[in-house]
Structure formats: structure tokens, C-alpha cells
Design a protein around this motif. Sequence first.
Motif, PDB file in Angstrom:
ATOM      1  N   LEU A   6      -8.186   8.674  12.033  1.00 17.56           N
ATOM      2  CA  LEU A   6      -7.258   8.318  10.964  1.00 17.56           C
ATOM      3  C   LEU A   6      -5.947   7.882  11.607  1.00 17.56           C
ATOM      4  O   LEU A   6      -5.316   8.650  12.329  1.00 17.56           O
ATOM      5  CB  LEU A   6      -7.049   9.526  10.045  1.00 17.56           C
ATOM      6  CG  LEU A   6      -6.273   9.293   8.782  1.00 17.56           C
ATOM      7  CD1 LEU A   6      -7.023   8.334   7.860  1.00 17.56           C
ATOM      8  CD2 LEU A   6      -6.029  10.603   8.067  1.00 17.56           C
TER       9      LEU A   6
ATOM     10  N   ASN B 146     -14.556  11.359   5.925  1.00 15.53           N
ATOM     11  CA  ASN B 146     -13.673  10.941   7.016  1.00 15.53           C
ATOM     12  C   ASN B 146     -14.361  11.268   8.344  1.00 15.53           C
ATOM     13  O   ASN B 146     -14.200  12.335   8.894  1.00 15.53           O
ATOM     14  CB  ASN B 146     -12.315  11.648   6.914  1.00 15.53           C
ATOM     15  CG  ASN B 146     -11.437  11.412   8.114  1.00 15.53           C
ATOM     16  OD1 ASN B 146     -10.847  12.341   8.642  1.00 15.53           O
ATOM     17  ND2 ASN B 146     -11.336  10.187   8.559  1.00 15.53           N
TER      18      ASN B 146
ATOM     19  N   TYR C  87      -5.169  -3.325   8.534  1.00 10.89           N
ATOM     20  CA  TYR C  87      -5.085  -2.169   7.631  1.00 10.89           C
ATOM     21  C   TYR C  87      -6.484  -1.775   7.167  1.00 10.89           C
ATOM     22  O   TYR C  87      -6.865  -0.609   7.228  1.00 10.89           O
ATOM     23  CB  TYR C  87      -4.200  -2.510   6.424  1.00 10.89           C
ATOM     24  CG  TYR C  87      -4.163  -1.419   5.376  1.00 10.89           C
ATOM     25  CD1 TYR C  87      -3.340  -0.312   5.539  1.00 10.89           C
ATOM     26  CD2 TYR C  87      -4.954  -1.499   4.226  1.00 10.89           C
ATOM     27  CE1 TYR C  87      -3.297   0.692   4.582  1.00 10.89           C
ATOM     28  CE2 TYR C  87      -4.918  -0.497   3.274  1.00 10.89           C
ATOM     29  CZ  TYR C  87      -4.091   0.596   3.451  1.00 10.89           C
ATOM     30  OH  TYR C  87      -4.062   1.599   2.505  1.00 10.89           O
ATOM     31  N   TRP C  88      -7.265  -2.753   6.707  1.00  9.72           N
ATOM     32  CA  TRP C  88      -8.610  -2.454   6.223  1.00  9.72           C
ATOM     33  C   TRP C  88      -9.537  -2.023   7.358  1.00  9.72           C
ATOM     34  O   TRP C  88     -10.419  -1.212   7.157  1.00  9.72           O
ATOM     35  CB  TRP C  88      -9.193  -3.645   5.465  1.00  9.72           C
ATOM     36  CG  TRP C  88      -8.567  -3.866   4.126  1.00  9.72           C
ATOM     37  CD1 TRP C  88      -7.998  -5.008   3.666  1.00  9.72           C
ATOM     38  CD2 TRP C  88      -8.429  -2.918   3.064  1.00  9.72           C
ATOM     39  NE1 TRP C  88      -7.521  -4.829   2.388  1.00  9.72           N
ATOM     40  CE2 TRP C  88      -7.779  -3.556   1.998  1.00  9.72           C
ATOM     41  CE3 TRP C  88      -8.793  -1.579   2.916  1.00  9.72           C
ATOM     42  CZ2 TRP C  88      -7.491  -2.908   0.798  1.00  9.72           C
ATOM     43  CZ3 TRP C  88      -8.504  -0.923   1.721  1.00  9.72           C
ATOM     44  CH2 TRP C  88      -7.864  -1.592   0.683  1.00  9.72           C
TER      45      TRP C  88
ATOM     46  N   GLN D 147      -8.716  -0.183   9.910  1.00  9.95           N
ATOM     47  CA  GLN D 147      -8.434   1.233  10.124  1.00  9.95           C
ATOM     48  C   GLN D 147      -9.024   2.090   9.015  1.00  9.95           C
ATOM     49  O   GLN D 147      -9.557   3.163   9.276  1.00  9.95           O
ATOM     50  CB  GLN D 147      -6.923   1.448  10.244  1.00  9.95           C
ATOM     51  CG  GLN D 147      -6.355   0.841  11.508  1.00  9.95           C
ATOM     52  CD  GLN D 147      -4.854   0.985  11.612  1.00  9.95           C
ATOM     53  OE1 GLN D 147      -4.231   1.730  10.860  1.00  9.95           O
ATOM     54  NE2 GLN D 147      -4.258   0.273  12.550  1.00  9.95           N
ATOM     55  N   MET D 148      -8.958   1.613   7.770  1.00 13.51           N
ATOM     56  CA  MET D 148      -9.501   2.385   6.653  1.00 13.51           C
ATOM     57  C   MET D 148     -11.025   2.458   6.730  1.00 13.51           C
ATOM     58  O   MET D 148     -11.613   3.513   6.521  1.00 13.51           O
ATOM     59  CB  MET D 148      -9.060   1.775   5.315  1.00 13.51           C
ATOM     60  CG  MET D 148      -9.502   2.585   4.117  1.00 13.51           C
ATOM     61  SD  MET D 148      -8.792   4.258   4.035  1.00 13.51           S
ATOM     62  CE  MET D 148      -7.179   3.879   3.393  1.00 13.51           C
ATOM     63  N   THR D 149     -11.670   1.331   7.031  1.00 17.58           N
ATOM     64  CA  THR D 149     -13.129   1.347   7.102  1.00 17.58           C
ATOM     65  C   THR D 149     -13.614   2.108   8.332  1.00 17.58           C
ATOM     66  O   THR D 149     -14.725   2.628   8.334  1.00 17.58           O
ATOM     67  CB  THR D 149     -13.726  -0.082   7.084  1.00 17.58           C
ATOM     68  OG1 THR D 149     -13.191  -0.840   8.161  1.00 17.58           O
ATOM     69  CG2 THR D 149     -13.433  -0.775   5.760  1.00 17.58           C
TER      70      THR D 149
ATOM     71  N   THR E 183       0.846  -1.192   0.000  1.00 17.73           N
ATOM     72  CA  THR E 183       0.000   0.000   0.000  1.00 17.73           C
ATOM     73  C   THR E 183       0.881   1.242   0.000  1.00 17.73           C
ATOM     74  O   THR E 183       2.012   1.198   0.467  1.00 17.73           O
ATOM     75  CB  THR E 183      -0.916   0.033   1.245  1.00 17.73           C
ATOM     76  OG1 THR E 183      -0.118   0.280   2.407  1.00 17.73           O
ATOM     77  CG2 THR E 183      -1.682  -1.269   1.405  1.00 17.73           C
TER      78      THR E 183
END
Length: 144
Positions: A90, A86, A51-52, A54-56, A36
Motif C-alpha cells: 500500500l 489487500n 495512481y490506479w 498502485q491501487m490495483t 481523489t
Amino acid sequence: MGEAREVMDRLTDALTTHPDLKAIGELYAEDAVALTPDEGEIRGRDGIVEYWRQMTEAVPEATFETVHSYEVGDTAIDEGVFSGRNSGPLHLPTGETLPATQKEIRIRGVDIATVKDGRIVDYRLYFDEMEFLGQLGLLPDQPS
């Protein structure tokens, strides 16, 4: 539609339309590798799912608009636009966490997933990190 395309479509659905970390985890091989722009290389299913997560969490109601969609052998490729607000924290690669900016983002990117035996073994995500941070208002003001 081949296996790679079907798995990639299920991943996109589990990341956007019907967010589901368990489904995301089931789509990756235990020893999968992801690359990434913001986290670099991530080895192993658990790290990729984190990782996903945190993104979602950062953009919980994201959408993905496909611009181009391909399948070549065991690899699926999607070019499209990831967008949303957002509204969650983050997480930065430094370990810091920034509060939600409440800003809308719209980022063009490319996802490439290589699939073996129904699971993603190699995943590459490309997007302009500076554009992402700029849309969030996280870059210093540029002199005019």
C-alpha cells in the motif's frame, strides 16, 4: 447508453474484472485531471495511471458492485462498493510503502467521469479514507 456511460463501464472493467493499465491509460485524455481523497488532485494521464497501478497492486482482485449508475450528458456517475483483499503493498501519499495487511476491505464510494471525444477529461473519486484505513487495521486503537 451514451459515450460517458460506455467509457465509465470500460474503466470499471479495466480496474476490477480484467485489470489492464494500458486500457486504463487509453481511457483518459493526456491532460485529464483526477481528484481523489487520498492523493488529492492528479494532473495528466501518466499520474492517473500510476495512481490506479498502485491501487490495483494493493488490491489486485478487487470487485466493484454497482449500487446506482447514472449518465447525465457527458458525465457518468457510479455509486457502489469496492471490495477485495489487500494482498499487495500500500503506497501512502507520504511516499512510504506499507506491506500488505491481508485484510478484506469493503468501501462504498462514488466515481464521476466527464468524457469528451471518447476519453475521460475530468474524474472525481469519493470514498471514506478513514473507513478504508480502519478496515486495513492502520488506525491507532481508539480509547473506549
